[in-house]
Write a protein that holds these residues in place. Structure first.
Motif, PDB file in Angstrom:
ATOM      1  N   ILE A 179       0.670  -1.471  -0.055  1.00  0.00           N
ATOM      2  CA  ILE A 179      -0.359   0.079  -0.273  1.00  0.00           C
ATOM      3  C   ILE A 179       0.885   1.169  -0.108  1.00  0.00           C
ATOM      4  CG2 ILE A 179      -1.298   1.249   1.285  1.00  0.00           C
ATOM      5  CD1 ILE A 179      -3.118  -1.400   2.040  1.00  0.00           C
ATOM      6  N   ALA A 180       1.628   1.328   0.707  1.00  0.00           N
ATOM      7  CA  ALA A 180       2.850   2.736   0.585  1.00  0.00           C
ATOM      8  C   ALA A 180       3.834   2.113  -0.787  1.00  0.00           C
ATOM      9  CB  ALA A 180       3.880   2.221   1.657  1.00  0.00           C
ATOM     10  N   GLY A 181       4.013   1.548  -0.960  1.00  0.00           N
ATOM     11  CA  GLY A 181       4.865   1.680  -2.274  1.00  0.00           C
ATOM     12  C   GLY A 181       4.153   2.136  -3.464  1.00  0.00           C
ATOM     13  N   PHE A 182       2.819   1.182  -3.004  1.00  0.00           N
ATOM     14  CA  PHE A 182       1.609   2.071  -4.867  1.00  0.00           C
ATOM     15  C   PHE A 182       1.210   3.481  -4.180  1.00  0.00           C
ATOM     16  CE2 PHE A 182      -2.678   3.479  -5.346  1.00  0.00           C
ATOM     17  CZ  PHE A 182      -3.184   3.309  -6.451  1.00  0.00           C
ATOM     18  N   ILE A 183       1.028   4.041  -3.455  1.00  0.00           N
ATOM     19  CA  ILE A 183       0.964   5.512  -2.421  1.00  0.00           C
ATOM     20  C   ILE A 183       2.059   6.705  -2.847  1.00  0.00           C
ATOM     21  CG2 ILE A 183       0.758   7.347  -1.220  1.00  0.00           C
ATOM     22  CD1 ILE A 183      -0.647   5.074   0.485  1.00  0.00           C
ATOM     23  N   ALA A 184       3.497   5.988  -2.651  1.00  0.00           N
ATOM     24  CA  ALA A 184       4.500   6.951  -2.853  1.00  0.00           C
ATOM     25  C   ALA A 184       5.082   6.174  -4.720  1.00  0.00           C
ATOM     26  CB  ALA A 184       6.391   5.678  -2.483  1.00  0.00           C
ATOM     27  N   HIS A 185       4.658   5.008  -5.157  1.00  0.00           N
ATOM     28  CA  HIS A 185       5.084   5.552  -7.132  1.00  0.00           C
ATOM     29  C   HIS A 185       3.950   6.010  -7.724  1.00  0.00           C
ATOM     30  CE1 HIS A 185       6.007   2.780 -10.503  1.00  0.00           C
ATOM     31  NE2 HIS A 185       4.260   3.431 -10.893  1.00  0.00           N
ATOM     32  N   THR A 186       2.815   6.543  -6.969  1.00  0.00           N
ATOM     33  CA  THR A 186       2.016   7.507  -7.976  1.00  0.00           C
ATOM     34  C   THR A 186       2.133   8.582  -7.645  1.00  0.00           C
ATOM     35  OG1 THR A 186      -0.130   5.345  -7.706  1.00  0.00           O
ATOM     36  CG2 THR A 186      -1.066   7.222  -8.589  1.00  0.00           C
ATOM     37  N   THR A 187       2.378   8.866  -6.418  1.00  0.00           N
ATOM     38  CA  THR A 187       2.837  10.107  -6.414  1.00  0.00           C
ATOM     39  C   THR A 187       3.399  10.328  -7.095  1.00  0.00           C
ATOM     40  OG1 THR A 187       1.463  10.520  -4.261  1.00  0.00           O
ATOM     41  CG2 THR A 187       2.683  12.284  -3.996  1.00  0.00           C
ATOM     42  N   VAL A 241       6.973   8.664   2.876  1.00  0.00           N
ATOM     43  CA  VAL A 241       6.253   8.186   2.845  1.00  0.00           C
ATOM     44  C   VAL A 241       6.772   7.033   3.625  1.00  0.00           C
ATOM     45  CG1 VAL A 241       4.611   5.885   1.938  1.00  0.00           C
ATOM     46  CG2 VAL A 241       5.035   7.589   0.462  1.00  0.00           C
ATOM     47  N   PHE A 242       7.685   6.137   3.682  1.00  0.00           N
ATOM     48  CA  PHE A 242       8.225   5.494   3.881  1.00  0.00           C
ATOM     49  C   PHE A 242       9.198   5.841   5.899  1.00  0.00           C
ATOM     50  CE2 PHE A 242       8.150   3.014   0.862  1.00  0.00           C
ATOM     51  CZ  PHE A 242       7.478   1.161   1.326  1.00  0.00           C
ATOM     52  N   VAL A 243       9.248   7.318   5.558  1.00  0.00           N
ATOM     53  CA  VAL A 243       9.327   8.283   6.802  1.00  0.00           C
ATOM     54  C   VAL A 243       8.908   8.363   8.082  1.00  0.00           C
ATOM     55  CG1 VAL A 243      10.032  10.690   7.721  1.00  0.00           C
ATOM     56  CG2 VAL A 243      11.755   9.685   6.655  1.00  0.00           C
ATOM     57  N   THR A 244       7.547   8.364   7.116  1.00  0.00           N
ATOM     58  CA  THR A 244       6.164   7.886   7.992  1.00  0.00           C
ATOM     59  C   THR A 244       5.693   6.600   8.806  1.00  0.00           C
ATOM     60  OG1 THR A 244       5.025   9.739   6.539  1.00  0.00           O
ATOM     61  CG2 THR A 244       3.275   8.884   7.735  1.00  0.00           C
ATOM     62  N   ARG A 258      11.559  -4.460   4.220  1.00  0.00           N
ATOM     63  CA  ARG A 258      12.726  -3.704   4.245  1.00  0.00           C
ATOM     64  C   ARG A 258      13.285  -4.558   2.622  1.00  0.00           C
ATOM     65  NH1 ARG A 258      12.946  -4.513   9.166  1.00  0.00           N
ATOM     66  NH2 ARG A 258      13.911  -2.529  10.282  1.00  0.00           N
ATOM     67  N   PHE A 259      12.645  -5.382   1.633  1.00  0.00           N
ATOM     68  CA  PHE A 259      13.009  -5.911   1.181  1.00  0.00           C
ATOM     69  C   PHE A 259      12.316  -5.744  -0.711  1.00  0.00           C
ATOM     70  CE2 PHE A 259      11.227  -9.358  -2.849  1.00  0.00           C
ATOM     71  CZ  PHE A 259      12.505  -9.484  -3.402  1.00  0.00           C
ATOM     72  N   GLN A 260      10.469  -5.180   0.204  1.00  0.00           N
ATOM     73  CA  GLN A 260       9.861  -4.781  -0.817  1.00  0.00           C
ATOM     74  C   GLN A 260       9.767  -3.703  -0.578  1.00  0.00           C
ATOM     75  OE1 GLN A 260       7.001  -6.518  -2.304  1.00  0.00           O
ATOM     76  NE2 GLN A 260       6.340  -4.795  -3.405  1.00  0.00           N
ATOM     77  N   ALA A 261      10.319  -2.975   0.005  1.00  0.00           N
ATOM     78  CA  ALA A 261      10.265  -1.635  -0.119  1.00  0.00           C
ATOM     79  C   ALA A 261      11.765  -0.687  -0.841  1.00  0.00           C
ATOM     80  CB  ALA A 261      10.743  -1.124   1.064  1.00  0.00           C
ATOM     81  N   ALA A 262      12.751  -1.424  -0.911  1.00  0.00           N
ATOM     82  CA  ALA A 262      14.014  -1.617  -1.162  1.00  0.00           C
ATOM     83  C   ALA A 262      13.670  -2.019  -3.366  1.00  0.00           C
ATOM     84  CB  ALA A 262      15.054  -1.734  -0.650  1.00  0.00           C
ATOM     85  N   ALA A 263      13.389  -2.727  -3.473  1.00  0.00           N
ATOM     86  CA  ALA A 263      12.711  -3.396  -4.684  1.00  0.00           C
ATOM     87  C   ALA A 263      11.689  -2.559  -5.731  1.00  0.00           C
ATOM     88  CB  ALA A 263      12.458  -5.028  -4.666  1.00  0.00           C
ATOM     89  N   SER A 264      10.639  -1.864  -4.564  1.00  0.00           N
ATOM     90  CA  SER A 264       9.603  -0.874  -5.119  1.00  0.00           C
ATOM     91  C   SER A 264       9.884   0.220  -5.535  1.00  0.00           C
ATOM     92  CB  SER A 264       8.538  -0.967  -4.705  1.00  0.00           C
ATOM     93  OG  SER A 264       7.937   0.016  -4.874  1.00  0.00           O
TER      94      SER A 264
END
Length: 425
Positions: free
Chosen positions: A55-63, A94-97, A107-113
């Motif tokens: 969900i966080a990656g979706f928000i960060a990527h779209t923004t 997003v990830f600081v939030t 961490r794997f999903q966040a970095a890969a995203s």
């Protein structure tokens, strides 16, 4: 009567469509890393930390995608150069939030995203470099001859009203010129067919990042007035960030102040009366970068910093190129006199000189002056009247396009300026 058809193949290629770019990016950057993890453990999708990260990656990527697209719309922008900083900004926020609220995440999903988001748009940028040509057709008459000198556009002149132009990005004409009835009917037909029709000044402004101001009546004041809602939001952000800078960087400010005192005789801070918001004078604070002993009888000449100015101290050269000398202006921002981003404030004597020489110069004071700005990152420091007129065109463009998107672009370009020393004197 014969009709000539000019085809400009500008159908939107699949790779240029926003829907494909965004959905492809979300699939490559969000879905693919999750599928890779599921290939090792099918139950991983049920873990809350992976769900939060998706969900966080979706928000960060779209923004990041829409911010990147908005920045790329401004003139003179090589959009590919802003992919990494744009997505680093959105993913970072997003990830600081998430970290602040102590949500568990992968961490794997966040970095890969993040990595795959930047790779996707870099790849698209390379693949579409030759597909994204901007094609404009020019209707003869009036002040259109200067257009073809503007780079980055495929220009096509129309020689007859019988010409049908297909697949062009738009048609450009000098709508204030005395055009024939045939050309006026042609313009109306193009508009009715759905082809955008631009006035020559409108398209020139969009492509060069400058608002022409030979006659203020040619620009509607409504379009030149800055967005008042964003003006208030920006002031709040300016105030909070200035307070943060003064607290966090107070050791650096103290160190620089001591270094200035050691390097040359005189106070650490330089104070000068300048013209500010709504034409109200104020006193600006900067680290002193010039020798006190070097003075001149001409107040106007003394206020102008020339290339290779001998008054600049050894330390002052570094402070000016790195823009560290500007940091004390955070005090001016706290007092509501300045912003981080806006037109450069001029010394009172220079401002009065420019007002006497240049029409509409005072209008630039409709927004708060800034430490950095659109003119500064495009043109650098100038003082001659002709150069100031050029800078005024950039200032008017900033006021007319006053928005967070343009401010983000200026921040990115300011960082590049700090690293290269562009425009410093």
């Amino acid at each position: 009567m014969s009709t000539t058809t000019v085809q400009l193949p500008n159908r939107r290629h699949l790779l240029l469509r926003m829907r494909f770019q965004l959905l492809g990016g979300l699939t490559f950057a969000i879905l693919l890393p999750a599928l890779i993890r599921m290939s090792f453990d099918e139950q991983v999708i049920l873990y809350s930390n992976l769900q939060v990260t998706i969900i966080a990656g979706f928000i960060a990527h779209t923004t990041g995608f829409f911010l990147y697209k908005r920045i790329g719309n401004f003139p003179g922008v090589a959009a590919a150069g802003y992919i990494l900083p744009t997505f680093a900004l959105t993913y970072g926020l997003v990830f600081v939030t998430i970290f602040f609220f102590r949500f568990d995440y992968s961490r794997f999903q966040a970095a890969a995203s993040f990595i795959q988001s930047t790779l996707w748009y870099f790849g698209l940028s390379l693949a579409t470099r030759r597909l994204d040509a901007y094609r404009l057709a020019i209707i003869p008459g009036g002040d259109v001859n200067r257009l073809e000198s503007i780079p980055g556009v495929s220009w096509h002149r129309i020689h007859s009203p019988d010409t049908v132009v297909e697949y062009a990005s738009g048609v450009v004409a000098d709508l204030r010129a005395d055009l024939s009835d045939e050309w006026e009917r042609y313009i109306a037909d193009r508009a009715l067919s759905g082809t955008p029709v631009y006035h020559v000044k409108q398209i020139s402004e969009s492509l060069t990042g400058r608002v022409e101001i030979e006659h203020l009546s040619e620009n509607t004041l409504g379009s030149l007035n800055p967005n008042q809602a964003y003006l208030k939001i920006k002031q709040s952000v300016d105030w909070a960030s200035a307070l943060f800078v003064l607290i966090v960087f107070s050791p650096l400010l103290l160190f620089v102040a001591i270094a200035v005192k050691v390097d040359s005789t005189g106070p650490a801070l330089f104070k000068q009366k300048r013209m500010g918001y709504r034409g109200q004078p104020y006193e600006v604070y900067k680290f002193r970068t010039m020798k006190l002993s070097a003075t001149t009888g001409d107040e106007k000449e003394a206020a102008i910093t020339k290339a290779g100015d001998t008054r600049i101290t050894r330390l002052g050269q570094f402070l000016r190129k790195s823009r560290i000398d500007e940091l004390p202006q955070a005090f001016n921002i706290l007092r509501g006199e300045m912003s981080w981003i806006g037109p450069r404030p001029e010394a009172l004597v220079l401002s009065k000189w420019y007002e006497a020489e240049l029409p509409f110069y005072r209008y630039r004071h409709i927004v708060r002056p800034g430490i950095t700005g659109w003119a500064q990152v495009n043109q650098g420091h100038v003082a001659a009247v002709d150069d100031v007129l050029e800078k005024l065109h950039y200032d008017f463009y900033y006021i007319k396009n006053f928005s967070p998107w343009l401010d983000v672009l200026i921040v990115f370009r300011t960082i590049r300026t700090m690293l290269t020393g562009f425009g410093a004197r």
